[in-house]
Design a protein around this motif. Structure first.
Motif, PDB file in Angstrom:
ATOM      1  N   LEU A 146      17.636  -3.383  21.391  1.00 36.51           N
ATOM      2  CA  LEU A 146      16.969  -2.551  20.386  1.00 36.51           C
ATOM      3  C   LEU A 146      15.674  -3.212  19.929  1.00 36.51           C
ATOM      4  O   LEU A 146      14.637  -2.545  19.788  1.00 36.51           O
ATOM      5  CB  LEU A 146      17.900  -2.332  19.197  1.00 36.51           C
ATOM      6  CG  LEU A 146      17.320  -1.540  18.015  1.00 36.51           C
ATOM      7  CD1 LEU A 146      16.940  -0.133  18.445  1.00 36.51           C
ATOM      8  CD2 LEU A 146      18.323  -1.505  16.855  1.00 36.51           C
ATOM      9  N   PHE A 147      15.712  -4.517  19.721  1.00 36.05           N
ATOM     10  CA  PHE A 147      14.520  -5.263  19.291  1.00 36.05           C
ATOM     11  C   PHE A 147      13.412  -5.140  20.337  1.00 36.05           C
ATOM     12  O   PHE A 147      12.237  -4.979  19.989  1.00 36.05           O
ATOM     13  CB  PHE A 147      14.886  -6.737  19.082  1.00 36.05           C
ATOM     14  CG  PHE A 147      13.751  -7.566  18.563  1.00 36.05           C
ATOM     15  CD1 PHE A 147      13.445  -7.578  17.207  1.00 36.05           C
ATOM     16  CD2 PHE A 147      12.989  -8.347  19.423  1.00 36.05           C
ATOM     17  CE1 PHE A 147      12.392  -8.358  16.723  1.00 36.05           C
ATOM     18  CE2 PHE A 147      11.938  -9.117  18.949  1.00 36.05           C
ATOM     19  CZ  PHE A 147      11.641  -9.119  17.601  1.00 36.05           C
TER      20      PHE A 147
ATOM     21  N   PRO B 224       6.346   0.126  20.349  1.00 37.71           N
ATOM     22  CA  PRO B 224       5.360   0.822  19.514  1.00 37.71           C
ATOM     23  C   PRO B 224       4.515  -0.121  18.678  1.00 37.71           C
ATOM     24  O   PRO B 224       3.354   0.186  18.387  1.00 37.71           O
ATOM     25  CB  PRO B 224       6.222   1.739  18.628  1.00 37.71           C
ATOM     26  CG  PRO B 224       7.594   1.152  18.665  1.00 37.71           C
ATOM     27  CD  PRO B 224       7.724   0.538  20.019  1.00 37.71           C
ATOM     28  N   VAL B 225       5.067  -1.270  18.306  1.00 35.31           N
ATOM     29  CA  VAL B 225       4.301  -2.250  17.533  1.00 35.31           C
ATOM     30  C   VAL B 225       3.139  -2.782  18.366  1.00 35.31           C
ATOM     31  O   VAL B 225       1.996  -2.871  17.894  1.00 35.31           O
ATOM     32  CB  VAL B 225       5.210  -3.421  17.077  1.00 35.31           C
ATOM     33  CG1 VAL B 225       4.378  -4.520  16.410  1.00 35.31           C
ATOM     34  CG2 VAL B 225       6.285  -2.918  16.130  1.00 35.31           C
TER      35      VAL B 225
ATOM     36  N   GLN C  91       7.681  -3.695  10.064  1.00 42.58           N
ATOM     37  CA  GLN C  91       8.617  -4.105   9.021  1.00 42.58           C
ATOM     38  C   GLN C  91      10.046  -4.093   9.550  1.00 42.58           C
ATOM     39  O   GLN C  91      10.829  -5.002   9.259  1.00 42.58           O
ATOM     40  CB  GLN C  91       8.501  -3.169   7.819  1.00 42.58           C
ATOM     41  CG  GLN C  91       7.220  -3.338   7.020  1.00 42.58           C
ATOM     42  CD  GLN C  91       7.199  -2.454   5.790  1.00 42.58           C
ATOM     43  OE1 GLN C  91       7.503  -1.267   5.838  1.00 42.58           O
ATOM     44  NE2 GLN C  91       6.829  -3.027   4.659  1.00 42.58           N
ATOM     45  N   PHE C  92      10.381  -3.064  10.326  1.00 41.33           N
ATOM     46  CA  PHE C  92      11.722  -2.966  10.912  1.00 41.33           C
ATOM     47  C   PHE C  92      11.973  -4.140  11.852  1.00 41.33           C
ATOM     48  O   PHE C  92      13.032  -4.783  11.806  1.00 41.33           O
ATOM     49  CB  PHE C  92      11.844  -1.638  11.646  1.00 41.33           C
ATOM     50  CG  PHE C  92      13.235  -1.313  12.118  1.00 41.33           C
ATOM     51  CD1 PHE C  92      14.337  -1.989  11.635  1.00 41.33           C
ATOM     52  CD2 PHE C  92      13.442  -0.305  13.058  1.00 41.33           C
ATOM     53  CE1 PHE C  92      15.629  -1.679  12.068  1.00 41.33           C
ATOM     54  CE2 PHE C  92      14.719   0.003  13.500  1.00 41.33           C
ATOM     55  CZ  PHE C  92      15.809  -0.687  12.996  1.00 41.33           C
ATOM     56  N   ARG C  93      10.986  -4.436  12.712  1.00 42.13           N
ATOM     57  CA  ARG C  93      11.147  -5.538  13.649  1.00 42.13           C
ATOM     58  C   ARG C  93      11.269  -6.871  12.921  1.00 42.13           C
ATOM     59  O   ARG C  93      12.113  -7.706  13.270  1.00 42.13           O
ATOM     60  CB  ARG C  93       9.964  -5.590  14.626  1.00 42.13           C
ATOM     61  CG  ARG C  93      10.154  -6.600  15.750  1.00 42.13           C
ATOM     62  CD  ARG C  93       8.990  -6.628  16.704  1.00 42.13           C
ATOM     63  NE  ARG C  93       7.811  -7.245  16.124  1.00 42.13           N
ATOM     64  CZ  ARG C  93       6.739  -7.626  16.814  1.00 42.13           C
ATOM     65  NH1 ARG C  93       6.703  -7.423  18.118  1.00 42.13           N
ATOM     66  NH2 ARG C  93       5.710  -8.166  16.225  1.00 42.13           N
TER      67      ARG C  93
ATOM     68  N   ALA D 233      -0.562  -5.806   6.681  1.00 40.34           N
ATOM     69  CA  ALA D 233      -1.223  -5.512   5.411  1.00 40.34           C
ATOM     70  C   ALA D 233      -0.997  -4.079   4.952  1.00 40.34           C
ATOM     71  O   ALA D 233      -0.971  -3.798   3.742  1.00 40.34           O
ATOM     72  CB  ALA D 233      -2.721  -5.787   5.536  1.00 40.34           C
ATOM     73  N   THR D 234      -0.825  -3.169   5.894  1.00 36.28           N
ATOM     74  CA  THR D 234      -0.636  -1.751   5.566  1.00 36.28           C
ATOM     75  C   THR D 234       0.830  -1.327   5.605  1.00 36.28           C
ATOM     76  O   THR D 234       1.135  -0.135   5.513  1.00 36.28           O
ATOM     77  CB  THR D 234      -1.442  -0.856   6.539  1.00 36.28           C
ATOM     78  OG1 THR D 234      -1.051  -1.154   7.895  1.00 36.28           O
ATOM     79  CG2 THR D 234      -2.938  -1.119   6.394  1.00 36.28           C
ATOM     80  N   ALA D 235       1.726  -2.316   5.730  1.00 36.72           N
ATOM     81  CA  ALA D 235       3.176  -2.058   5.733  1.00 36.72           C
ATOM     82  C   ALA D 235       3.570  -1.055   6.815  1.00 36.72           C
ATOM     83  O   ALA D 235       4.304  -0.091   6.566  1.00 36.72           O
ATOM     84  CB  ALA D 235       3.634  -1.572   4.359  1.00 36.72           C
TER      85      ALA D 235
END
Length: 221
Positions: free
Chosen positions: A151-152, A158-159, A105-107, A98-100
Motif C-alpha cells: 500500500l505504501f 501520486p506523491v 500526509q497519508f504516506r 507546506a500545503t498539507a
C-alpha cells in the motif's frame, strides 16, 4: 517476479544513462541546482526549509522531519537540465508538505508503522511458510503486514508524480528552462517515476505470491 527484476534493473540503468547525458547539457539560465531550489522555495513562500548538499549519486530527497531539501553534489552544484529537474522535483515535495498535500500526509503517517513492521516482517513470513503444514495463521499475519508495504508503494506514486508536475510547471512558468531544456527535464523525471512504478508492481507481485501460498496451504489444511 524475475521479469520485473530485469525490468527494474533496465529502468535503473536507463535513468542513470539519461541523467548522465542531461547533466552535460548546460542551462541557458546558468543557474545551479541549489539556486533553483532556493528560488522555487521562495516563490512558494517557504522560508523554513534549508537546501543542503549530500554525498552520493541520485541520493536527492526531501526530509520533512528536519525540513531540508537534500541534493546530491552533482545536482547541488550542477547547472544542467538534469540538475534543474531534480532540484525542482525535491522542492515539489517541500511545497506538498507546506500545503498539507493529503497523499504526502497519508504516506508520512504510515512511516512509523512501516519502520517497526519491516524489522520483523521477513521472519514472520519465513516462519509462516515453514508452519503452513500445521497452521496458516502466522503466514496470514505476515501477509497482512506485507500488504502495508505494498500500500505504501502505491501511495508513493501520486506523491512522486505530483511533485514532478509541480516542478515542471514552475520551471516553465519561471523561465528557468527553454522549451528544449523543459523536454529534457520532463524525460528525466519520467524515468525516475518509472522506478517507483516498477517497485510498486513488484511489491504487489510478491504479495500475490505469498497469498497464493497461503490459499494453497489453507485448502490443504
Amino acid at each position: 517476479m524475475i521479469l520485473l527484476m530485469v525490468v527494474s534493473m533496465g529502468i535503473q540503468w536507463r535513468l542513470r544513462s539519461k541523467f548522465t547525458k542531461y547533466s552535460h547539457i548546460g542551462l541557458q539560465s546558468g543557474l545551479s541546482g541549489k539556486q533553483i531550489a532556493e528560488l522555487m522555495l521562495a516563490d512558494n513562500n517557504i522560508h523554513d526549509v534549508r537546501v543542503i548538499s549530500t554525498s552520493g549519486r541520485l541520493t536527492d530527497h526531501y526530509n520533512p522531519a528536519d525540513k531540508t531539501v537534500n541534493l546530491s553534489e552533482e545536482v547541488y552544484d550542477g547547472r544542467s537540465a538534469a540538475a534543474a529537474a531534480v532540484a525542482a522535483h525535491e522542492c515539489g515535495h517541500a511545497v506538498q508538505h507546506a500545503t498539507a498535500y493529503s497523499m504526502l500526509q497519508f504516506r508520512s503517517a504510515m512511516v512509523p508503522a512501516l519502520s517497526a513492521v519491516s524489522r520483523f516482517m521477513p521472519f514472520i513470513l519465513i516462519g509462516g511458510m515453514l508452519m503452513m503444514q500445521s497452521t496458516p495463521i502466522p503466514l496470514g499475519i505476515g501477509i497482512a503486514l506485507f500488504a502495508l508495504t505494498t500500500l505504501f508503494s502505491f501511495i508513493t506514486l501520486p506523491v512522486e508524480f505530483d511533485a514532478s508536475r509541480r516542478a515542471l510547471v514552475w520551471i516553465d512558468k519561471r523561465g528557468i528552462v527553454t522549451a528544449q531544456e523543459h523536454a529534457l527535464a520532463k524525460d528525466a523525471l519520467w524515468w525516475a517515476a518509472m522506478t517507483y512504478v516498477v517497485a510498486a508492481i513488484s511489491s504487489l507481485a510478491t504479495l500475490l505470491y505469498y497469498v497464493s501460498i497461503f490459499m494453497g496451504g489453507s485448502r490443504r489444511n
